[in-house]
Write a protein that holds these residues in place. Structure first.
Motif, PDB file in Angstrom:
ATOM      1  N   GLY A  13      20.149   1.500  -2.758  1.00 55.63           N
ATOM      2  CA  GLY A  13      19.115   2.491  -3.032  1.00 55.63           C
ATOM      3  C   GLY A  13      17.770   1.826  -2.878  1.00 55.63           C
ATOM      4  O   GLY A  13      17.661   0.722  -2.344  1.00 55.63           O
ATOM      5  N   PRO A  14      16.731   2.484  -3.332  1.00 58.97           N
ATOM      6  CA  PRO A  14      15.422   1.856  -3.257  1.00 58.97           C
ATOM      7  C   PRO A  14      15.396   0.570  -4.076  1.00 58.97           C
ATOM      8  O   PRO A  14      15.957   0.511  -5.167  1.00 58.97           O
ATOM      9  CB  PRO A  14      14.465   2.906  -3.831  1.00 58.97           C
ATOM     10  N   ASN A  15      14.766  -0.429  -3.551  1.00 59.21           N
ATOM     11  CA  ASN A  15      14.674  -1.716  -4.220  1.00 59.21           C
ATOM     12  C   ASN A  15      13.605  -1.626  -5.304  1.00 59.21           C
ATOM     13  O   ASN A  15      12.419  -1.484  -4.999  1.00 59.21           O
ATOM     14  CB  ASN A  15      14.321  -2.798  -3.197  1.00 59.21           C
ATOM     15  N   PRO A  16      13.978  -1.707  -6.581  1.00 60.33           N
ATOM     16  CA  PRO A  16      12.989  -1.545  -7.654  1.00 60.33           C
ATOM     17  C   PRO A  16      11.961  -2.672  -7.671  1.00 60.33           C
ATOM     18  O   PRO A  16      10.798  -2.450  -8.023  1.00 60.33           O
ATOM     19  CB  PRO A  16      13.821  -1.541  -8.930  1.00 60.33           C
ATOM     20  N   VAL A  17      12.351  -3.854  -7.276  1.00 59.85           N
ATOM     21  CA  VAL A  17      11.405  -4.975  -7.238  1.00 59.85           C
ATOM     22  C   VAL A  17      10.368  -4.729  -6.147  1.00 59.85           C
ATOM     23  O   VAL A  17       9.162  -4.900  -6.364  1.00 59.85           O
ATOM     24  CB  VAL A  17      12.139  -6.315  -7.024  1.00 59.85           C
ATOM     25  N   GLN A  18      10.832  -4.318  -4.972  1.00 63.17           N
ATOM     26  CA  GLN A  18       9.900  -4.062  -3.873  1.00 63.17           C
ATOM     27  C   GLN A  18       8.937  -2.935  -4.218  1.00 63.17           C
ATOM     28  O   GLN A  18       7.746  -3.001  -3.878  1.00 63.17           O
ATOM     29  CB  GLN A  18      10.664  -3.732  -2.584  1.00 63.17           C
ATOM     30  N   SER A  19       9.422  -1.911  -4.914  1.00 57.20           N
ATOM     31  CA  SER A  19       8.519  -0.808  -5.273  1.00 57.20           C
ATOM     32  C   SER A  19       7.423  -1.296  -6.228  1.00 57.20           C
ATOM     33  O   SER A  19       6.268  -0.864  -6.131  1.00 57.20           O
ATOM     34  CB  SER A  19       9.295   0.362  -5.882  1.00 57.20           C
ATOM     35  N   GLN A  20       7.744  -2.224  -7.140  1.00 58.61           N
ATOM     36  CA  GLN A  20       6.735  -2.778  -8.043  1.00 58.61           C
ATOM     37  C   GLN A  20       5.737  -3.645  -7.268  1.00 58.61           C
ATOM     38  O   GLN A  20       4.531  -3.607  -7.543  1.00 58.61           O
ATOM     39  CB  GLN A  20       7.403  -3.601  -9.153  1.00 58.61           C
ATOM     40  N   ASP A  72       4.899  -3.248  -4.152  1.00 60.59           N
ATOM     41  CA  ASP A  72       4.082  -2.305  -3.401  1.00 60.59           C
ATOM     42  C   ASP A  72       3.005  -1.678  -4.298  1.00 60.59           C
ATOM     43  O   ASP A  72       1.837  -1.524  -3.876  1.00 60.59           O
ATOM     44  CB  ASP A  72       4.942  -1.217  -2.774  1.00 60.59           C
ATOM     45  N   ARG A  73       3.374  -1.348  -5.529  1.00 62.60           N
ATOM     46  CA  ARG A  73       2.399  -0.770  -6.455  1.00 62.60           C
ATOM     47  C   ARG A  73       1.301  -1.769  -6.790  1.00 62.60           C
ATOM     48  O   ARG A  73       0.122  -1.423  -6.873  1.00 62.60           O
ATOM     49  CB  ARG A  73       3.097  -0.303  -7.743  1.00 62.60           C
ATOM     50  N   LEU A  74       1.674  -3.040  -7.015  1.00 59.69           N
ATOM     51  CA  LEU A  74       0.678  -4.083  -7.296  1.00 59.69           C
ATOM     52  C   LEU A  74      -0.251  -4.276  -6.106  1.00 59.69           C
ATOM     53  O   LEU A  74      -1.468  -4.425  -6.270  1.00 59.69           O
ATOM     54  CB  LEU A  74       1.369  -5.405  -7.661  1.00 59.69           C
ATOM     55  N   ALA A  88      -1.034  -2.114  -3.837  1.00 54.60           N
ATOM     56  CA  ALA A  88      -1.920  -0.954  -3.734  1.00 54.60           C
ATOM     57  C   ALA A  88      -3.022  -0.997  -4.787  1.00 54.60           C
ATOM     58  O   ALA A  88      -4.188  -0.676  -4.509  1.00 54.60           O
ATOM     59  CB  ALA A  88      -1.113   0.335  -3.868  1.00 54.60           C
ATOM     60  N   ALA A  89      -2.675  -1.427  -5.988  1.00 52.71           N
ATOM     61  CA  ALA A  89      -3.647  -1.480  -7.081  1.00 52.71           C
ATOM     62  C   ALA A  89      -4.710  -2.540  -6.855  1.00 52.71           C
ATOM     63  O   ALA A  89      -5.872  -2.368  -7.233  1.00 52.71           O
ATOM     64  CB  ALA A  89      -2.932  -1.734  -8.411  1.00 52.71           C
ATOM     65  N   PHE A  90      -4.336  -3.635  -6.237  1.00 52.61           N
ATOM     66  CA  PHE A  90      -5.288  -4.738  -6.025  1.00 52.61           C
ATOM     67  C   PHE A  90      -5.774  -4.852  -4.607  1.00 52.61           C
ATOM     68  O   PHE A  90      -6.329  -5.861  -4.201  1.00 52.61           O
ATOM     69  CB  PHE A  90      -4.656  -6.068  -6.484  1.00 52.61           C
ATOM     70  N   GLY A  91      -5.532  -3.799  -3.833  1.00 50.58           N
ATOM     71  CA  GLY A  91      -6.060  -3.757  -2.476  1.00 50.58           C
ATOM     72  C   GLY A  91      -5.416  -4.761  -1.535  1.00 50.58           C
ATOM     73  O   GLY A  91      -6.042  -5.261  -0.623  1.00 50.58           O
ATOM     74  N   GLY A  92      -4.154  -5.075  -1.764  1.00 47.65           N
ATOM     75  CA  GLY A  92      -3.497  -6.106  -0.979  1.00 47.65           C
ATOM     76  C   GLY A  92      -2.673  -5.539   0.061  1.00 47.65           C
ATOM     77  O   GLY A  92      -2.211  -5.867   1.008  1.00 47.65           O
TER      78      GLY A  92
END
Length: 136
Positions: A119-126, A128-130, A132-136
């Motif tokens: 399924g979706p990789n929960p680590v990768q989703s976190q 990706d969120r980081l 996006a939040a820090f402009g990376g």
């Protein structure tokens, strides 16, 4: 692969010498057990080569999951077929059985009834969120 190499060296060296000292019945048991041993190790090595082919993109996971590429359940034997078998051969038999069982477990988890569905990789989703939040 180290176990395959160690086993081959034993069977070609000390094992050959030890087998010549056995009674006829024990020598036949030795031959049968050494054939089982090498067959079991070659099945594991073959399975691992298929997994390498998947990892390197030479084979699809679906192809690797076909019955012909999978490990079969092994017949559990509680004791060696003859009491006179050299202890070194018995130790290689035990080690190969343990390895086979571990790889069989992986095979069942990856391709069998208890395969883990990706399924979706929960680590990768976190991550990706980081990003996006820090402009990376």
């Amino acid at each position: 692969m180290e176990l395959v190499e160690d086993t081959a060296a034993y069977l070609d060296g000390d094992g050959r010498r030890e087998s010549k000292l056995l009674s006829r019945a024990a020598a036949l048991a030795y031959a049968a057990e050494s054939m089982k041993l090498t067959t079991r190790l070659m099945q594991v090595a073959s399975w691992l080569l298929v997994q390498r082919a998947v990892r390197e993109g030479d084979m699809t996971p679906q192809a690797a999951g076909e019955r012909r590429h999978r490990l079969a359940e092994r017949r559990i034997e509680s004791t060696p077929t003859h009491a006179e078998l050299p202890i070194a051969l018995v130790e290689y038999l035990v080690r190969s059985e343990k390895l086979y069982d571990r790889v069989l477990y992986l095979d069942r988890r990856m391709y069998g009834e208890d395969a883990v569905t990706a399924g979706p990789n929960p680590v990768q989703s976190q991550i990706d969120r980081l990003a996006a939040a820090f402009g990376g």
